[in-house]
Every structure is written in C-alpha cells, then in structure tokens.
Design an enzyme around this catalytic site. Structure first.
Site, PDB file in Angstrom:
ATOM      1  N   ARG A  50     -62.583 -20.198 -41.685  1.00  0.00           N
ATOM      2  CA  ARG A  50     -61.869 -19.550 -42.272  1.00  0.00           C
ATOM      3  C   ARG A  50     -62.102 -17.980 -43.182  1.00  0.00           C
ATOM      4  O   ARG A  50     -61.375 -17.057 -43.818  1.00  0.00           O
ATOM      5  CB  ARG A  50     -61.667 -20.026 -44.065  1.00  0.00           C
ATOM      6  CG  ARG A  50     -61.041 -19.530 -44.825  1.00  0.00           C
ATOM      7  CD  ARG A  50     -60.731 -20.361 -46.284  1.00  0.00           C
ATOM      8  NE  ARG A  50     -60.910 -21.470 -46.539  1.00  0.00           N
ATOM      9  CZ  ARG A  50     -62.408 -21.885 -47.328  1.00  0.00           C
ATOM     10  NH1 ARG A  50     -62.858 -20.258 -48.365  1.00  0.00           N
ATOM     11  NH2 ARG A  50     -63.314 -22.665 -46.932  1.00  0.00           N
ATOM     12  N   TYR A 103     -36.646  -7.989 -45.161  1.00  0.00           N
ATOM     13  CA  TYR A 103     -35.980  -9.397 -45.059  1.00  0.00           C
ATOM     14  C   TYR A 103     -36.299 -10.184 -46.101  1.00  0.00           C
ATOM     15  O   TYR A 103     -37.054 -10.009 -47.245  1.00  0.00           O
ATOM     16  CB  TYR A 103     -37.878  -9.827 -43.569  1.00  0.00           C
ATOM     17  CG  TYR A 103     -37.912 -11.142 -43.631  1.00  0.00           C
ATOM     18  CD1 TYR A 103     -36.969 -11.336 -42.949  1.00  0.00           C
ATOM     19  CD2 TYR A 103     -38.750 -11.637 -44.073  1.00  0.00           C
ATOM     20  CE1 TYR A 103     -37.313 -12.729 -42.724  1.00  0.00           C
ATOM     21  CE2 TYR A 103     -39.419 -13.023 -44.153  1.00  0.00           C
ATOM     22  CZ  TYR A 103     -37.810 -13.753 -43.333  1.00  0.00           C
ATOM     23  OH  TYR A 103     -38.192 -15.493 -43.083  1.00  0.00           O
ATOM     24  N   ASP A 175     -43.827  -1.970 -44.068  1.00  0.00           N
ATOM     25  CA  ASP A 175     -43.410  -3.459 -43.937  1.00  0.00           C
ATOM     26  C   ASP A 175     -43.368  -2.314 -42.145  1.00  0.00           C
ATOM     27  O   ASP A 175     -42.105  -2.629 -41.719  1.00  0.00           O
ATOM     28  CB  ASP A 175     -42.982  -4.405 -43.656  1.00  0.00           C
ATOM     29  CG  ASP A 175     -42.800  -5.445 -42.758  1.00  0.00           C
ATOM     30  OD1 ASP A 175     -43.048  -5.464 -41.780  1.00  0.00           O
ATOM     31  OD2 ASP A 175     -42.058  -6.322 -43.589  1.00  0.00           O
ATOM     32  N   LYS A 200     -43.681 -10.911 -34.316  1.00  0.00           N
ATOM     33  CA  LYS A 200     -42.353 -10.300 -33.403  1.00  0.00           C
ATOM     34  C   LYS A 200     -43.042  -9.681 -32.598  1.00  0.00           C
ATOM     35  O   LYS A 200     -43.210 -10.339 -31.398  1.00  0.00           O
ATOM     36  CB  LYS A 200     -42.270  -9.698 -34.494  1.00  0.00           C
ATOM     37  CG  LYS A 200     -41.458 -10.610 -36.090  1.00  0.00           C
ATOM     38  CD  LYS A 200     -40.682 -11.517 -35.627  1.00  0.00           C
ATOM     39  CE  LYS A 200     -40.312 -12.626 -36.972  1.00  0.00           C
ATOM     40  NZ  LYS A 200     -40.679 -12.128 -38.153  1.00  0.00           N
TER      41      LYS A 200
END
Ligand code: PLP
Length: 380
Positions: A50, A103, A175, A200
């Site tokens: 992690r 978005y 973004d 994406k």
C-alpha cells in the site's frame, strides 16, 4: 543528456533492464509485503505494497516523466486520484471553482461528498477566463478544470487560467484525461497538478481502471503521498503493469485517434441529421484558438448534437455496429454514448446538466472508412 522525446520517455522512463535478469519490462511484483534486513532495514525502500510497490513505482516515475513533472502518484481509479487531490488541497470552509461541464463523477464527488465537509464550489465555463476569475472568492484554494472538457469538449486557456488562479492564491488542477500528455502538457503551461483517469488513453485498451496525479510541488506531493498510503486507494501491481504497457504506445495511438476523429468530423459536419459538431479542431469551435496554442493536435473525442433531439440521439447510439454503446473512452475500440443518460446522469437538474440531444463519440483506431460507414448507416 538532452531532453528526450515523448515516446522515448513513454517507453523507457522509470525502468532500466533488470540488473540481475536483464528483463526489459518491469516484473509484476505481486507481493504485499517485503522482507527487511533487521527491523527498519528495508531493501530499496519497500516495506508494504500500500505504501509502495516496485511495479507501481515504475508507473509513477513514468507518469511524472511524460507529464514533465517531478512527482507522480498512482491511484486505483481516476476518481481515487480526484478524491486524494481534493483532500490534499482543501479544508472545511474552503472553496473551489469547477467547470460548468465536467465529468459527472467529479461533480458528484464534490457536490454530494465534499459539500458535507463544509467545502463549497462555484461553476464557471473554462472558456471564459474572466468568468473563472469572477467565480473565485477569498476562500478559493483550487481552480479545477478539464481541457477539453467531458462531454462538451470546451477548451480552457491553461496558461491564462494558471495566472488567474495564482493571482487569487489558488492552485490550478488540470484533468488532462482527454488530451493526454502527448497532446498537451499542463505543468509546462503553469498548472500546479495534472490529474489522469489512466483508465482512458494512457491504459488505452479498456482493460484496466486507474488514476494518477503529477506535480512539481514537493509539499503537495508529500500531502498526496500521505493520503495515498493513509487511505490506500492504490493500483495493484498488475494494474500498474497494464497501464505502463499502454503508455508505451500512447503517441502512435493518439496520432491515429486524431486522424480518425478528423475524418469523422468532416463527415459529421456535413450530415443533415447533425445539428452541430463539438470538436476543438474546428475553426468555428469557441476554444479553437486556445487549443491550437496549447495542444499538438485536437484529440480523439467528438461530441455531436442531433437535429432530431433526444430520440434521434438515442437512436444513433442504438444503431451503430462498430461503435460500441458503452461508458468510458480512450481505448483502441470506438465507443458511443448518451452522456445525459449515462456518464453524466448525475448532473441532471444541476448547473452542469448536459443537453439531451448530445452524443459523445470516442473514436478508436480502427479503419477510418469503416467508422465513417458505421456512423452513416446509424444516422440513416
Ligand atoms: N476525469 C475524466 C475527464 C473522466 O472522463 C473520468 C471518467 O470517465 C474520470 C476523471 C474518472 O476516472 P475513473 O473512471 O478512472 O475513476
């Protein structure tokens, strides 16, 4: 060494062939924990996956390199990156400016979750620098933009918006999911942070979900890293590997996405069933000048508004055969969707509501003639 070209960085940054085995690709380090040579004696800085994992570390170095930043952090999704970014920069009482189209998931997180913790927001069109300035208050800590925006493909002048944000004491987050670092590098234009849904174009094959944040700001990176470990929304090593594999071909894929999109824009612009085509490459697009200034090409995303309204938009989505009706974007295969009912359903009734005659196309890298024929038969 002189600064390397984009694809050289995309293919090599973060990894040299393994010293022991010569492996030219980073292995998928499927290990949750790492042996220590005595208490606190970590080898190469790894203790627990992690906190840090060797495959993820290569992805993070690679993301930083292709965005021209000093620090990169990988996340389990674009939304996990968004969440970490908002929590790293904002405290109760703070305010941020968001695009009037963004978005839907970003809007939902800010509107439904962060508002519960005393964070307020205003919306402004990214194309209008004065409107963004006017939307800022003395509490504004972040100006958050997408460029091009999802789904209306509006373009913000990143350099001008960075000046406005900084003059008001705020940071600019871009973004960069739609443009990708191949087409546009926001940090070089003055942005403080670049965010990606690596799901994406960076992943590029619709087979992995991920996110990333890149910055040159050491303190901000430390705050992001604290949350990355503290909250733990990290990509697994297999996800990091797949994303890296995608990034290696980003430049060639983007050229083909852009070629195909430009050919489709030509056809759609002349089609009687299409009322308007939203594409930053069109001279008539309100953000064309800014796009030309800051983007290498204009991308693989096209939005169209149908002359026949909502039903015509739904019919178009239903009738394509190569364009698959699905959420998401940026993969090698072409996708079509109705933002109002799908990716942006959460904006209904808000200032970010999208028109119901809107259809969004993610133009893939299939043969352009087949894509054109598909769109023509679907429009009838
Ligand atoms: N930013 C943009 C522009 C997006 O289109 C998306 C998802 O569609 C996200 C962020 C969220 O990314 P993810 O789906 O990887 O969580």
């Amino acid at each position: 060494m002189t600064d390397q070209g984009f694809s050289t960085k995309a293919i090599h940054a973060g990894w040299d062939p393994d010293g022991r085995t010569g492996a030219v690709n980073v292995p998928i380090y499927a290990s949750s924990t790492f042996a220590q040579d005595g208490v606190g004696g970590m080898r190469d800085g790894f203790e627990y996956s992690r906190t840090g994992n060797p495959t993820r570390r290569v992805l993070e170095a690679n993301l930083a390199s292709i965005e021209g930043g000093a620090y990169g952090r990988g996340f389990s999704s674009g939304m996990a990156a968004t969440d970490a970014m908002l929590r790293a920069a904002l405290r109760p009482g703070d305010h941020l400016v968001i695009p009037n189209d963004a978005y839907g998931g970003t809007f939902r997180l800010i509107d439904k979750v962060f508002s519960q913790w005393g964070i307020t927001y205003s919306v402004a069109p990214v194309v209008d620098v004065d409107a963004v300035r006017a939307a800022m208050t003395d509490k504004t800590k972040l100006v958050w933009i997408e460029s091009p925006t999802n789904p209306l493909l509006n373009v913000g002048d990143i350099a001008a918006l960075a000046e406005v944000a900084h003059a008001g004491g705020a940071k600019l987050v871009v973004d960069n999911t739609f443009a990708t670092p191949y087409l546009q590098q926001p940090l070089s234009l003055g942005a403080d942070v670049v965010l990606h849904s690596t799901t994406k174009y960076l992943g590029g094959h619709s087979d992995v979900v991920g996110g990333g944040l890149v910055t040159n700001d050491e303190q901000l990176d430390a705050d992001i890293a604290f949350l990355q470990n503290g909250a733990g929304a990290v990509p697994g090593p297999f996800d990091a590997f797949l994303t890296l594999r995608g990034i290696k071909t980003l430049a060639v894929r983007m050229e083909r996405h852009c070629d195909n999109a430009e050919k489709l824009v030509d056809v759609l612009s002349k089609h009687p069933k299409i009322d308007s085509v939203l594409y930053p490459g069109l001279a008539s697009h309100p953000g064309h000048a800014a796009a030309e200034k800051q983007m290498r090409r204009f991308g693989g995303m096209i939005s169209v508004r149908l002359a026949g309204g909502k039903q015509a938009a739904l019919d178009f989505c239903a009738k394509t055969e190569i364009f698959t009706l699905a959420e998401s974007l940026g993969g090698i295969e072409s996708l079509i969707e109705h933002p109002g009912a799908m990716t942006h359903a959460s904006t209904a009734g808000s200032l970010l509501e999208v028109p119901d005659d809107l259809v969004r196309l993610s133009v893939g890298i299939e043969d352009a003639d087949d894509l054109i024929a598909d769109v023509e038969q679907a429009l009838g």
